[in-house]
Design a protein around this motif. Sequence first.
Motif, PDB file in Angstrom:
ATOM      1  N   SER A 296       0.832  -1.210   0.000  1.00  0.00           N
ATOM      2  CA  SER A 296       0.000   0.000   0.000  1.00  0.00           C
ATOM      3  C   SER A 296       0.859   1.248   0.000  1.00  0.00           C
ATOM      4  CB  SER A 296      -0.937  -0.004   1.215  1.00  0.00           C
ATOM      5  OG  SER A 296      -1.879  -1.049   1.124  1.00  0.00           O
ATOM      6  N   ARG A 297       1.932   1.230   0.782  1.00  0.00           N
ATOM      7  CA  ARG A 297       2.827   2.383   0.819  1.00  0.00           C
ATOM      8  C   ARG A 297       3.523   2.585  -0.521  1.00  0.00           C
ATOM      9  NH1 ARG A 297       7.515   0.942   3.884  1.00  0.00           N
ATOM     10  NH2 ARG A 297       8.417   0.599   1.814  1.00  0.00           N
ATOM     11  N   LYS A 298       3.979   1.490  -1.130  1.00  0.00           N
ATOM     12  CA  LYS A 298       4.644   1.593  -2.431  1.00  0.00           C
ATOM     13  C   LYS A 298       3.692   2.146  -3.486  1.00  0.00           C
ATOM     14  CE  LYS A 298       7.915  -2.197  -1.585  1.00  0.00           C
ATOM     15  NZ  LYS A 298       9.130  -1.372  -1.582  1.00  0.00           N
ATOM     16  N   LEU A 299       2.465   1.681  -3.478  1.00  0.00           N
ATOM     17  CA  LEU A 299       1.488   2.168  -4.443  1.00  0.00           C
ATOM     18  C   LEU A 299       1.237   3.661  -4.243  1.00  0.00           C
ATOM     19  CD1 LEU A 299      -0.639   1.797  -6.640  1.00  0.00           C
ATOM     20  CD2 LEU A 299      -2.235   1.009  -4.868  1.00  0.00           C
ATOM     21  N   SER A 300       1.103   4.084  -2.999  1.00  0.00           N
ATOM     22  CA  SER A 300       0.872   5.498  -2.707  1.00  0.00           C
ATOM     23  C   SER A 300       2.048   6.344  -3.173  1.00  0.00           C
ATOM     24  CB  SER A 300       0.648   5.683  -1.205  1.00  0.00           C
ATOM     25  OG  SER A 300       0.477   7.042  -0.881  1.00  0.00           O
ATOM     26  N   ALA A 301       3.260   5.872  -2.929  1.00  0.00           N
ATOM     27  CA  ALA A 301       4.460   6.614  -3.315  1.00  0.00           C
ATOM     28  C   ALA A 301       4.545   6.766  -4.832  1.00  0.00           C
ATOM     29  CB  ALA A 301       5.701   5.908  -2.777  1.00  0.00           C
ATOM     30  N   VAL A 302       4.360   5.659  -5.536  1.00  0.00           N
ATOM     31  CA  VAL A 302       4.482   5.683  -6.996  1.00  0.00           C
ATOM     32  C   VAL A 302       3.352   6.497  -7.610  1.00  0.00           C
ATOM     33  CG1 VAL A 302       4.463   4.270  -9.088  1.00  0.00           C
ATOM     34  CG2 VAL A 302       5.734   3.501  -7.062  1.00  0.00           C
ATOM     35  N   ARG A 303       2.145   6.326  -7.095  1.00  0.00           N
ATOM     36  CA  ARG A 303       1.002   7.061  -7.644  1.00  0.00           C
ATOM     37  C   ARG A 303       1.212   8.575  -7.510  1.00  0.00           C
ATOM     38  NH1 ARG A 303      -3.854   4.976  -4.868  1.00  0.00           N
ATOM     39  NH2 ARG A 303      -4.064   3.419  -6.527  1.00  0.00           N
ATOM     40  N   GLY A 304       1.746   9.018  -6.373  1.00  0.00           N
ATOM     41  CA  GLY A 304       1.991  10.439  -6.178  1.00  0.00           C
ATOM     42  C   GLY A 304       3.030  10.967  -7.152  1.00  0.00           C
ATOM     43  N   PHE A 305       4.081  10.167  -7.407  1.00  0.00           N
ATOM     44  CA  PHE A 305       5.123  10.592  -8.341  1.00  0.00           C
ATOM     45  C   PHE A 305       4.593  10.645  -9.774  1.00  0.00           C
ATOM     46  CE2 PHE A 305       9.074   9.423 -10.848  1.00  0.00           C
ATOM     47  CZ  PHE A 305       9.604  10.697 -10.808  1.00  0.00           C
ATOM     48  N   VAL A 306       3.807   9.651 -10.152  1.00  0.00           N
ATOM     49  CA  VAL A 306       3.217   9.640 -11.493  1.00  0.00           C
ATOM     50  C   VAL A 306       2.292  10.847 -11.670  1.00  0.00           C
ATOM     51  CG1 VAL A 306       1.678   8.388 -13.059  1.00  0.00           C
ATOM     52  CG2 VAL A 306       3.415   7.139 -11.769  1.00  0.00           C
ATOM     53  N   ARG A 307       1.552  11.175 -10.626  1.00  0.00           N
ATOM     54  CA  ARG A 307       0.661  12.336 -10.690  1.00  0.00           C
ATOM     55  C   ARG A 307       1.473  13.622 -10.888  1.00  0.00           C
ATOM     56  NH1 ARG A 307      -1.477  11.664  -6.069  1.00  0.00           N
ATOM     57  NH2 ARG A 307      -3.118  10.259  -6.803  1.00  0.00           N
ATOM     58  N   ALA A 308       2.603  13.726 -10.195  1.00  0.00           N
ATOM     59  CA  ALA A 308       3.461  14.907 -10.342  1.00  0.00           C
ATOM     60  C   ALA A 308       4.018  14.995 -11.758  1.00  0.00           C
ATOM     61  CB  ALA A 308       4.594  14.849  -9.318  1.00  0.00           C
ATOM     62  N   LEU A 309       4.458  13.859 -12.320  1.00  0.00           N
ATOM     63  CA  LEU A 309       4.977  13.861 -13.692  1.00  0.00           C
ATOM     64  C   LEU A 309       3.878  14.188 -14.701  1.00  0.00           C
ATOM     65  CD1 LEU A 309       7.414  10.801 -13.762  1.00  0.00           C
ATOM     66  CD2 LEU A 309       7.981  13.224 -13.643  1.00  0.00           C
ATOM     67  N   SER A 310       2.668  13.739 -14.412  1.00  0.00           N
ATOM     68  CA  SER A 310       1.551  14.041 -15.311  1.00  0.00           C
ATOM     69  C   SER A 310       1.309  15.538 -15.373  1.00  0.00           C
ATOM     70  CB  SER A 310       0.297  13.304 -14.828  1.00  0.00           C
ATOM     71  OG  SER A 310      -0.821  13.602 -15.646  1.00  0.00           O
ATOM     72  N   ARG A 311       1.375  16.212 -14.229  1.00  0.00           N
ATOM     73  CA  ARG A 311       1.200  17.668 -14.212  1.00  0.00           C
ATOM     74  C   ARG A 311       2.349  18.365 -14.933  1.00  0.00           C
ATOM     75  NH1 ARG A 311      -0.241  16.672  -8.692  1.00  0.00           N
ATOM     76  NH2 ARG A 311       1.870  17.314  -8.081  1.00  0.00           N
ATOM     77  N   GLU A 312       3.562  17.846 -14.705  1.00  0.00           N
ATOM     78  CA  GLU A 312       4.738  18.487 -15.275  1.00  0.00           C
ATOM     79  C   GLU A 312       4.810  18.330 -16.795  1.00  0.00           C
ATOM     80  OE1 GLU A 312       9.432  17.481 -15.179  1.00  0.00           O
ATOM     81  OE2 GLU A 312       8.472  17.697 -13.230  1.00  0.00           O
ATOM     82  N   THR A 313       4.457  17.149 -17.310  1.00  0.00           N
ATOM     83  CA  THR A 313       4.591  16.869 -18.744  1.00  0.00           C
ATOM     84  C   THR A 313       3.333  17.174 -19.535  1.00  0.00           C
ATOM     85  OG1 THR A 313       3.889  14.557 -18.440  1.00  0.00           O
ATOM     86  CG2 THR A 313       6.262  15.037 -18.259  1.00  0.00           C
ATOM     87  N   GLY A 314       2.197  17.292 -18.843  1.00  0.00           N
ATOM     88  CA  GLY A 314       0.933  17.494 -19.561  1.00  0.00           C
ATOM     89  C   GLY A 314       0.373  16.214 -20.136  1.00  0.00           C
TER      90      GLY A 314
END
Length: 311
Positions: free
Chosen positions: A81-99
Amino acid sequence: MIAPAVDAALRAHLVALATERRYSPRTIEAYGRDIRQCLTFLAEHLGGPPDAATIAALPARDLRAFLAARRADGAVDATLSRKLSAVRGFVRALSRETGVEMAGVAAVRGPRRKRDLPRPVAPAAAIALTDPDLRADEDRPTWVLVRDAAVLALLYGAGLRISEALGVLRRDAPTVAGATLTVAGKGGRTRAVPVIAPVAEAVCAYLAACPHALAPDAPLFRGEKGGPLNARIVQGAMARLRGALGLPDSATPHALRHSFATHLLARGGDLRAIQELLGHASLSTTQVYTRVDAAGLLAAVEAAHPRARLR
């Protein structure tokens, strides 16, 4: 195995979690480790280090493959659960950054965690743990035994986390019964906890016995060589005390914080007040102690009620 641009984005993401979300250093460390582990897996899984846009558009199946690999390595539900939360947050940040739209990661559901009930220590045992005389037969300096007793008194008498107790500065030493101690807790939240007489007495005894000079802005509790006291030393002391009292392995320093809350609730303490004392952001976190208390009441009924004993 991680593209330089992605590694830079990860470092910026972790800084943002620390400064904007005010995550604790231990959480930042764990999240960084989890995300890097996932990026290394993806590089092997996809045949090369993925760029930011590829990660932002990561399909659900690839993230599920990463979690399945970790499960095969023995990771438990809480870790996954922690790994999923960590990765999901990073992917969300990259999604905002890259569009690039976050394609499939949001659809991945983590394992349903069964929240274990806290295991408090019985009141008599909790009090005994804060008595330095219990370890009088150990070949250790007396002031060290007094120090450990003072730390444990803070955990049980004020409901502190071990990191909070070890973060108390000399100028804030709780030496007066009835005063309040300002504690810096998780997420940078501060709270005021009352100092009861046994806690003040234990801290005063430590100050009188400590052989090291304690500067006002320095940590209150010190190791044998004078440096800041390490949490592992307290955990080791607790392990020896467990043996002396015949307590189970669940009797850890953090169990004294659980005991603080459970014993207050059992004596009629208000749940909202206990929430404030513990520094919980949400009442739902504190409500777990109502389940502990209910379990204790049921055990008492099962043991003592005539109808219960007939079954």
